[in-house]
Design a protein around this motif. Structure first.
Motif, PDB file in Angstrom:
ATOM      1  N   GLN A  90      -2.921  -8.623 -12.028  1.00 61.50           N
ATOM      2  CA  GLN A  90      -2.323  -8.362 -10.714  1.00 61.50           C
ATOM      3  C   GLN A  90      -0.944  -9.006 -10.615  1.00 61.50           C
ATOM      4  O   GLN A  90       0.021  -8.368 -10.191  1.00 61.50           O
ATOM      5  CB  GLN A  90      -3.228  -8.899  -9.603  1.00 61.50           C
ATOM      6  N   ARG A  91      -0.841 -10.235 -11.017  1.00 64.31           N
ATOM      7  CA  ARG A  91       0.447 -10.928 -10.945  1.00 64.31           C
ATOM      8  C   ARG A  91       1.479 -10.275 -11.865  1.00 64.31           C
ATOM      9  O   ARG A  91       2.643 -10.122 -11.499  1.00 64.31           O
ATOM     10  CB  ARG A  91       0.248 -12.393 -11.314  1.00 64.31           C
ATOM     11  N   LEU A  92       1.042  -9.899 -13.047  1.00 62.59           N
ATOM     12  CA  LEU A  92       1.955  -9.250 -13.994  1.00 62.59           C
ATOM     13  C   LEU A  92       2.442  -7.903 -13.462  1.00 62.59           C
ATOM     14  O   LEU A  92       3.615  -7.553 -13.611  1.00 62.59           O
ATOM     15  CB  LEU A  92       1.274  -9.079 -15.351  1.00 62.59           C
ATOM     16  N   VAL A  93       1.550  -7.153 -12.829  1.00 59.30           N
ATOM     17  CA  VAL A  93       1.923  -5.852 -12.263  1.00 59.30           C
ATOM     18  C   VAL A  93       2.874  -6.045 -11.084  1.00 59.30           C
ATOM     19  O   VAL A  93       3.920  -5.394 -11.011  1.00 59.30           O
ATOM     20  CB  VAL A  93       0.670  -5.051 -11.841  1.00 59.30           C
ATOM     21  N   GLN A  94       2.529  -6.924 -10.152  1.00 61.15           N
ATOM     22  CA  GLN A  94       3.355  -7.120  -8.952  1.00 61.15           C
ATOM     23  C   GLN A  94       4.770  -7.563  -9.285  1.00 61.15           C
ATOM     24  O   GLN A  94       5.698  -7.254  -8.544  1.00 61.15           O
ATOM     25  CB  GLN A  94       2.717  -8.151  -8.022  1.00 61.15           C
ATOM     26  N   ARG A 147      -2.247  -0.087  -8.961  1.00 56.65           N
ATOM     27  CA  ARG A 147      -1.327   1.055  -8.997  1.00 56.65           C
ATOM     28  C   ARG A 147      -0.415   1.043  -7.768  1.00 56.65           C
ATOM     29  O   ARG A 147       0.777   1.324  -7.844  1.00 56.65           O
ATOM     30  CB  ARG A 147      -2.098   2.368  -9.075  1.00 56.65           C
ATOM     31  N   ALA A 148      -0.992   0.698  -6.606  1.00 59.13           N
ATOM     32  CA  ALA A 148      -0.195   0.623  -5.378  1.00 59.13           C
ATOM     33  C   ALA A 148       0.707  -0.604  -5.355  1.00 59.13           C
ATOM     34  O   ALA A 148       1.709  -0.621  -4.644  1.00 59.13           O
ATOM     35  CB  ALA A 148      -1.121   0.606  -4.166  1.00 59.13           C
ATOM     36  N   ALA A 149       0.378  -1.617  -6.146  1.00 60.42           N
ATOM     37  CA  ALA A 149       1.152  -2.861  -6.170  1.00 60.42           C
ATOM     38  C   ALA A 149       2.334  -2.821  -7.127  1.00 60.42           C
ATOM     39  O   ALA A 149       3.141  -3.754  -7.150  1.00 60.42           O
ATOM     40  CB  ALA A 149       0.227  -4.024  -6.545  1.00 60.42           C
ATOM     41  N   ARG A 150       2.456  -1.744  -7.896  1.00 59.83           N
ATOM     42  CA  ARG A 150       3.591  -1.666  -8.823  1.00 59.83           C
ATOM     43  C   ARG A 150       4.893  -1.729  -8.025  1.00 59.83           C
ATOM     44  O   ARG A 150       5.011  -1.093  -6.985  1.00 59.83           O
ATOM     45  CB  ARG A 150       3.535  -0.371  -9.634  1.00 59.83           C
ATOM     46  N   PRO A 151       5.876  -2.494  -8.507  1.00 66.25           N
ATOM     47  CA  PRO A 151       7.109  -2.703  -7.741  1.00 66.25           C
ATOM     48  C   PRO A 151       8.142  -1.600  -7.950  1.00 66.25           C
ATOM     49  O   PRO A 151       9.269  -1.849  -8.374  1.00 66.25           O
ATOM     50  CB  PRO A 151       7.608  -4.052  -8.272  1.00 66.25           C
ATOM     51  N   ALA A 202       9.683   2.242  -6.130  1.00 66.43           N
ATOM     52  CA  ALA A 202       9.699   3.129  -4.967  1.00 66.43           C
ATOM     53  C   ALA A 202       8.694   4.265  -5.142  1.00 66.43           C
ATOM     54  O   ALA A 202       8.036   4.674  -4.177  1.00 66.43           O
ATOM     55  CB  ALA A 202      11.107   3.681  -4.752  1.00 66.43           C
ATOM     56  N   GLU A 203       8.548   4.744  -6.370  1.00 67.47           N
ATOM     57  CA  GLU A 203       7.613   5.840  -6.635  1.00 67.47           C
ATOM     58  C   GLU A 203       6.171   5.409  -6.378  1.00 67.47           C
ATOM     59  O   GLU A 203       5.383   6.168  -5.789  1.00 67.47           O
ATOM     60  CB  GLU A 203       7.755   6.332  -8.076  1.00 67.47           C
ATOM     61  N   ALA A 204       5.824   4.198  -6.797  1.00 66.38           N
ATOM     62  CA  ALA A 204       4.457   3.708  -6.577  1.00 66.38           C
ATOM     63  C   ALA A 204       4.171   3.561  -5.090  1.00 66.38           C
ATOM     64  O   ALA A 204       3.078   3.903  -4.626  1.00 66.38           O
ATOM     65  CB  ALA A 204       4.248   2.375  -7.295  1.00 66.38           C
ATOM     66  N   LYS A 205       5.142   3.071  -4.337  1.00 65.16           N
ATOM     67  CA  LYS A 205       4.951   2.904  -2.897  1.00 65.16           C
ATOM     68  C   LYS A 205       4.825   4.271  -2.222  1.00 65.16           C
ATOM     69  O   LYS A 205       3.988   4.457  -1.335  1.00 65.16           O
ATOM     70  CB  LYS A 205       6.095   2.089  -2.280  1.00 65.16           C
ATOM     71  N   ALA A 206       5.629   5.230  -2.652  1.00 64.75           N
ATOM     72  CA  ALA A 206       5.559   6.575  -2.071  1.00 64.75           C
ATOM     73  C   ALA A 206       4.215   7.228  -2.377  1.00 64.75           C
ATOM     74  O   ALA A 206       3.612   7.872  -1.499  1.00 64.75           O
ATOM     75  CB  ALA A 206       6.703   7.437  -2.597  1.00 64.75           C
ATOM     76  N   GLU A 207       3.728   7.072  -3.601  1.00 65.35           N
ATOM     77  CA  GLU A 207       2.413   7.619  -3.961  1.00 65.35           C
ATOM     78  C   GLU A 207       1.314   6.985  -3.117  1.00 65.35           C
ATOM     79  O   GLU A 207       0.417   7.677  -2.627  1.00 65.35           O
ATOM     80  CB  GLU A 207       2.121   7.365  -5.446  1.00 65.35           C
ATOM     81  N   SER A 223       2.364  -5.658  -0.336  1.00 63.47           N
ATOM     82  CA  SER A 223       2.702  -6.935  -0.963  1.00 63.47           C
ATOM     83  C   SER A 223       3.945  -7.530  -0.302  1.00 63.47           C
ATOM     84  O   SER A 223       5.016  -6.918  -0.303  1.00 63.47           O
ATOM     85  CB  SER A 223       2.951  -6.744  -2.462  1.00 63.47           C
ATOM     86  N   LEU A 224       3.800  -8.726   0.242  1.00 59.97           N
ATOM     87  CA  LEU A 224       4.924  -9.364   0.922  1.00 59.97           C
ATOM     88  C   LEU A 224       6.068  -9.685  -0.029  1.00 59.97           C
ATOM     89  O   LEU A 224       7.201  -9.846   0.399  1.00 59.97           O
ATOM     90  CB  LEU A 224       4.449 -10.631   1.639  1.00 59.97           C
ATOM     91  N   GLU A 225       5.790  -9.764  -1.308  1.00 54.88           N
ATOM     92  CA  GLU A 225       6.838 -10.035  -2.293  1.00 54.88           C
ATOM     93  C   GLU A 225       7.722  -8.809  -2.549  1.00 54.88           C
ATOM     94  O   GLU A 225       8.737  -8.919  -3.217  1.00 54.88           O
ATOM     95  CB  GLU A 225       6.225 -10.481  -3.612  1.00 54.88           C
ATOM     96  N   GLN A 226       7.313  -7.666  -2.037  1.00 60.18           N
ATOM     97  CA  GLN A 226       8.044  -6.426  -2.310  1.00 60.18           C
ATOM     98  C   GLN A 226       8.714  -5.887  -1.049  1.00 60.18           C
ATOM     99  O   GLN A 226       8.797  -4.685  -0.837  1.00 60.18           O
ATOM    100  CB  GLN A 226       7.081  -5.411  -2.927  1.00 60.18           C
ATOM    101  N   ARG A 227       9.212  -6.798  -0.238  1.00 59.92           N
ATOM    102  CA  ARG A 227       9.822  -6.435   1.046  1.00 59.92           C
ATOM    103  C   ARG A 227      10.900  -5.360   0.901  1.00 59.92           C
ATOM    104  O   ARG A 227      10.990  -4.451   1.720  1.00 59.92           O
ATOM    105  CB  ARG A 227      10.411  -7.672   1.707  1.00 59.92           C
TER     106      ARG A 227
END
Length: 171
Positions: free
Chosen positions: A14-18, A47-51, A53-58, A83-87
């Motif tokens: 999780q940490r590595l992905v984020q 998958r949703a935590a990937r940093p 724009a495409e992952a967030k849109a999906e 994820s608060l780290e991906q503001r």
């Protein structure tokens, strides 16, 4: 001597992905190792935590624009998305949230509507503008009591965070 079990592997991944150090391939590899219900939920979340724009849109599409995710996967997607780290990646979703909140409340089950409304509330936009935007929505749209309560509770949590930040900064 550290035993790296399934749960710890997912946590490390999780940490590595984020942080963008690994991507979808690593998620799929771990899912092959842990093809359980819990493993599938972890994979959905990551998958949703990937940093990107495409992952967030999906993730947004899957959560808000369709009603196809099973409850557990919906919950995992919300957690990964917000994820608060991906503001920076989430800034554009403040307007989308307020444009969607009424429909989510009307069209989803009580439990899933509450999950989406509170889980996607833009806590990542930790500034007075989000509080003001919520106040304007409540004033202008006059939502029903239940939706008003969900929004007010989320707004109050954000306002408390802002007051705490201001106090910490002043110290």
């Amino acid at each position: 001597g550290l035993v790296v079990d399934t749960d710890l592997r997912w946590l490390l991944l999780q940490r590595l992905v984020q942080t963008g150090r690994v991507g979808t391939d690593a998620i799929e590899e771990e899912l092959l190792r842990d093809f359980t219900s819990a493993g599938k939920e972890h994979a959905v979340m990551l998958r949703a935590a990937r940093p990107t724009a495409e992952a967030k849109a999906e993730a947004w599409h899957a959560m808000v624009e369709t009603d196809e995710l099973p409850n557990a996967e919906l919950e995992s997607t919300v957690v990964g998305f917000a994820s608060l780290e991906q503001r920076d990646l989430l800034t554009s979703y403040v307007d989308k949230y307020f444009a969607s909140v009424e429909e989510l409340y009307r069209t989803r089950s009580s439990e899933m509507g509450q999950l989406l409304i509170t889980g996607l509330y833009p806590m990542w936009a930790t500034d007075q503008g989000t509080v003001d935007r919520t106040d304007a929505y409540l004033r202008d749209e006059q939502p029903g009591a239940a939706l008003r309560r969900l929004l007010t509770e989320s707004r109050d949590a954000l306002a408390r965070a802002l007051r705490s930040r201001a106090r910490d900064t002043a110290s």
